[in-house]
Design an enzyme around this catalytic site. Structure first.
Site, mmCIF file in Angstrom:
data_model
loop_
_atom_site.group_PDB
_atom_site.id
_atom_site.type_symbol
_atom_site.label_atom_id
_atom_site.label_comp_id
_atom_site.label_asym_id
_atom_site.label_seq_id
_atom_site.Cartn_x
_atom_site.Cartn_y
_atom_site.Cartn_z
ATOM 1 N N ARG A 121 0.821 -1.230 0.000
ATOM 2 C CA ARG A 121 0.000 0.000 0.000
ATOM 3 C C ARG A 121 0.854 1.279 0.000
ATOM 4 O O ARG A 121 0.401 2.352 0.381
ATOM 5 C CB ARG A 121 -0.967 0.057 1.184
ATOM 6 C CG ARG A 121 -2.025 -1.021 1.135
ATOM 7 C CD ARG A 121 -3.271 -0.586 1.900
ATOM 8 N NE ARG A 121 -4.263 -1.637 1.866
ATOM 9 C CZ ARG A 121 -4.470 -2.497 2.866
ATOM 10 N NH1 ARG A 121 -3.763 -2.393 3.965
ATOM 11 N NH2 ARG A 121 -5.385 -3.421 2.760
ATOM 12 N N LYS A 143 4.307 11.520 -11.319
ATOM 13 C CA LYS A 143 3.389 10.793 -12.203
ATOM 14 C C LYS A 143 4.001 9.421 -12.470
ATOM 15 O O LYS A 143 5.128 9.328 -12.961
ATOM 16 C CB LYS A 143 3.196 11.536 -13.528
ATOM 17 C CG LYS A 143 2.183 12.655 -13.452
ATOM 18 C CD LYS A 143 1.852 13.195 -14.834
ATOM 19 C CE LYS A 143 0.823 14.308 -14.767
ATOM 20 N NZ LYS A 143 0.593 14.941 -16.081
ATOM 21 N N GLU A 185 12.001 18.503 -24.451
ATOM 22 C CA GLU A 185 11.309 18.813 -23.184
ATOM 23 C C GLU A 185 11.979 19.993 -22.468
ATOM 24 O O GLU A 185 11.328 20.718 -21.732
ATOM 25 C CB GLU A 185 11.282 17.581 -22.270
ATOM 26 C CG GLU A 185 10.529 16.391 -22.841
ATOM 27 C CD GLU A 185 9.018 16.405 -22.567
ATOM 28 O OE1 GLU A 185 8.505 17.378 -21.976
ATOM 29 O OE2 GLU A 185 8.356 15.430 -22.967
ATOM 30 N N LYS A 227 9.782 22.880 -13.464
ATOM 31 C CA LYS A 227 8.847 21.778 -13.190
ATOM 32 C C LYS A 227 8.488 21.738 -11.707
ATOM 33 O O LYS A 227 7.323 21.534 -11.346
ATOM 34 C CB LYS A 227 9.432 20.444 -13.651
ATOM 35 C CG LYS A 227 8.496 19.304 -13.328
ATOM 36 C CD LYS A 227 8.262 18.336 -14.415
ATOM 37 C CE LYS A 227 7.098 17.407 -14.065
ATOM 38 N NZ LYS A 227 7.028 16.241 -14.890
ATOM 39 N N GLU A 237 -2.716 18.126 -11.132
ATOM 40 C CA GLU A 237 -3.241 18.646 -12.396
ATOM 41 C C GLU A 237 -4.733 18.964 -12.278
ATOM 42 O O GLU A 237 -5.526 18.572 -13.139
ATOM 43 C CB GLU A 237 -2.984 17.612 -13.505
ATOM 44 C CG GLU A 237 -2.818 18.242 -14.878
ATOM 45 C CD GLU A 237 -2.256 17.271 -15.911
ATOM 46 O OE1 GLU A 237 -1.184 16.684 -15.667
ATOM 47 O OE2 GLU A 237 -2.884 17.124 -16.955
ATOM 48 N N ARG A 242 -0.561 22.682 -13.929
ATOM 49 C CA ARG A 242 0.304 21.561 -14.341
ATOM 50 C C ARG A 242 0.012 21.142 -15.784
ATOM 51 O O ARG A 242 0.895 20.647 -16.484
ATOM 52 C CB ARG A 242 0.143 20.364 -13.390
ATOM 53 C CG ARG A 242 1.110 19.250 -13.730
ATOM 54 C CD ARG A 242 1.307 18.246 -12.612
ATOM 55 N NE ARG A 242 2.268 17.233 -13.018
ATOM 56 C CZ ARG A 242 2.865 16.368 -12.217
ATOM 57 N NH1 ARG A 242 2.585 16.395 -10.928
ATOM 58 N NH2 ARG A 242 3.734 15.492 -12.676
ATOM 59 N N ASN A 246 1.827 19.946 -20.583
ATOM 60 C CA ASN A 246 1.418 19.078 -21.689
ATOM 61 C C ASN A 246 1.516 19.784 -23.036
ATOM 62 O O ASN A 246 0.984 19.285 -24.040
ATOM 63 C CB ASN A 246 -0.026 18.590 -21.470
ATOM 64 C CG ASN A 246 -0.134 17.705 -20.239
ATOM 65 O OD1 ASN A 246 0.805 16.997 -19.896
ATOM 66 N ND2 ASN A 246 -1.267 17.769 -19.557
ATOM 67 N N HIS A 249 1.705 17.884 -26.296
ATOM 68 C CA HIS A 249 1.425 16.476 -26.008
ATOM 69 C C HIS A 249 0.147 15.964 -26.678
ATOM 70 O O HIS A 249 0.032 14.771 -26.926
ATOM 71 C CB HIS A 249 1.358 16.241 -24.492
ATOM 72 C CG HIS A 249 2.718 16.194 -23.848
ATOM 73 N ND1 HIS A 249 3.599 17.253 -23.895
ATOM 74 C CD2 HIS A 249 3.355 15.213 -23.166
ATOM 75 C CE1 HIS A 249 4.709 16.926 -23.240
ATOM 76 N NE2 HIS A 249 4.589 15.686 -22.801
ATOM 77 N N HIS A 253 0.659 13.079 -28.902
ATOM 78 C CA HIS A 253 0.059 11.780 -28.565
ATOM 79 C C HIS A 253 -0.548 11.149 -29.826
ATOM 80 O O HIS A 253 -0.409 9.940 -30.056
ATOM 81 C CB HIS A 253 -1.020 11.986 -27.498
ATOM 82 C CG HIS A 253 -1.747 10.730 -27.137
ATOM 83 N ND1 HIS A 253 -1.325 9.899 -26.131
ATOM 84 C CD2 HIS A 253 -2.838 10.137 -27.676
ATOM 85 C CE1 HIS A 253 -2.143 8.869 -26.054
ATOM 86 N NE2 HIS A 253 -3.073 8.985 -26.981
ATOM 87 N N HIS A 267 9.023 9.607 -27.710
ATOM 88 C CA HIS A 267 8.087 10.540 -27.069
ATOM 89 C C HIS A 267 8.553 11.997 -27.231
ATOM 90 O O HIS A 267 7.767 12.866 -27.618
ATOM 91 C CB HIS A 267 7.931 10.174 -25.590
ATOM 92 C CG HIS A 267 7.082 11.144 -24.832
ATOM 93 N ND1 HIS A 267 5.728 11.276 -25.039
ATOM 94 C CD2 HIS A 267 7.410 12.066 -23.877
ATOM 95 C CE1 HIS A 267 5.254 12.222 -24.247
ATOM 96 N NE2 HIS A 267 6.251 12.718 -23.535
HETATM 97 N N1 GLY Z 1 5.048 15.353 -17.961
HETATM 98 C C1 GLY Z 1 3.959 16.135 -17.556
HETATM 99 C C2 GLY Z 1 3.778 16.198 -16.082
HETATM 100 O O1 GLY Z 1 4.604 15.698 -15.339
HETATM 101 O O2 GLY Z 1 2.797 16.753 -15.640
#
Ligand code: GLY
Length: 368
Positions: A121, A143, A185, A227, A237, A242, A246, A249, A253, A267
């Site tokens: 957990r 993430k 990035e 970041k 997000e 946040r 993107n 993206h 995507h 990517h």
């Molecule tokens: N790569 C996008 C984020 O971490 O929100």
């Protein structure tokens, strides 16, 4: 050496950016060992370069390292490898207080972070990112995810690491294509909200790719600070802040889906083409000066990154690409939030974009 804090209420953590840190790994990781042992995860490519030096560095501090090795590539972000990893961790007697190391790029970080989120957990984990993309993006912010038959990153959790250790020197062994993909990035942070940093990227691109360690350190530090600030403001997000990360993206995507999430398009390459498309789509809507879109694409092109559908190996019709976008996990109530730009460093979140208009724009892009 630079220390950046991610100021999250309840679970703040540090990111240490230190050239040569991997040569002195025992000192940095001694506090995370239990009974003289560290457990972790890596992939075959990273292990070939770093396993022995890291083991020796830890042994110098009387710490043994027990690593689970996954194959290289997105295939490891799967139910199969998650199950194998969890079985291995439980077999090794992992405890909640343990710090599981993620030694590798984004795939290893995402898989390890997710396993750490659900084993017993929730265990702690420490990120040791070895790709530029992982250093400037995926290792920071918590993430974690695996891919499923329905799509990429659709099963996962927000689970923050306890510590992130970045050694810019490890980029020396990174394949050039992956370095370029990670650079997309880095440039992203300039395009989002920092026109001065974008100009810095223009001025220092050549030195960065030539291997200038001070320039690499600065690029990583600027990206990580950006970041960390954004994640601290909107960890999950929910407020839209946040979501700015993107940029590129949604288009990207669709390009990744069109190329089967394969080595045909990495990517970071998809994000580069996606950012160029997001800027040109903003011009198409009359909301961004054309010269800003040209400037964004020029820097990415000069970095040997794709900026057109053709260069992204995705020269298909707009309706097909928009169809891929409809499977994006950000779809909400039949609409898809889009990151658009009013200029370099002026990204914003548009909520009511007409996907038919996006398809028409992409059809026109095929002529480029
Ligand atoms: N790569 C996008 C984020 O971490 O929100």
């Amino acid at each position: 050496m630079t220390r950046v804090s991610v100021d999250l209420a309840g679970a703040p953590y540090d990111i240490l950016i230190a050239p040569g840190a991997f040569d002195d790994i025992g000192t940095h990781l001694a506090g995370y060992a239990r009974a003289g042992r560290l457990i972790g995860v890596t992939d075959e490519g990273v292990a070939a370069h770093w396993l022995e030096p890291l083991k020796q560095g830890l042994a110098a501090c009387d710490i043994t390292l027990d690593l689970f090795t996954v194959p290289q590539g997105e295939g490891a972000k799967s139910w199969t490898w998650l199950e194998r990893l969890l079985d291995w961790l439980l077999d090794r007697g992992v405890e909640r207080g343990d710090h599981i190391l993620a030694l590798g790029g984004g795939v290893v970080g995402d898989l390890t972070g997710f396993a750490a989120a659900i084993a017993k957990r929730g265990c702690n984990f420490v990120q040791l990112p070895t790709s530029l993309l992982a250093q400037v993006d995926s290792s920071v912010g918590g993430k974690t995810a695996i891919n499923t038959g329905a799509g990429k990153n659709l099963v996962g959790a927000f689970h923050q690491p306890a510590f992130v250790l970045i050694d810019p020197k490890v980029l020396a062994t990174l394949p050039a294509r992956e370095l370029r993909a990670g650079w997309a990035e880095v440039v992203k942070y300039g395009l989002i909200d920092d026109a001065d940093f974008f100009a810095w990227c223009e001025d220092n691109r050549a030195a960065f790719f030539a291997g200038d360690l001070a320039i690499r350190q600065t690029a990583i530090e600027k990206a990580v600070r950006a970041k960390a600030r954004i994640v601290a403001e909107d960890e999950r997000e929910t407020t839209g802040v946040r979501a700015l990360l993107n940029l590129g993206h949604t288009f990207g995507h669709a390009l990744e889906a069109e190329t089967g999430f394969s080595k045909r398009l990495l990517h970071g390459e998809a994000v580069a083409a996606g950012m160029a498309l997001a800027f040109r789509y903003s011009v198409h809507r009359g909301e961004c000066p054309a010269e800003d879109a040209q400037r964004a694409a020029a820097l990415l092109s000069a970095s040997a990154l794709p900026v057109t559908l053709l260069e992204a190996d995705s020269d298909t019709d707009g309706a097909t690409l928009v169809d891929h976008m409809r499977h994006d996990k950000k779809m909400a109530g039949g609409t898809l939030p889009f990151l658009l730009a009013r200029g370099i460093g002026q990204t914003w979140l548009a909520k009511n974009v007409d996907l038919n208009d996006v398809a028409r724009f992409l059809d026109a892009e095929r002529a480029r």
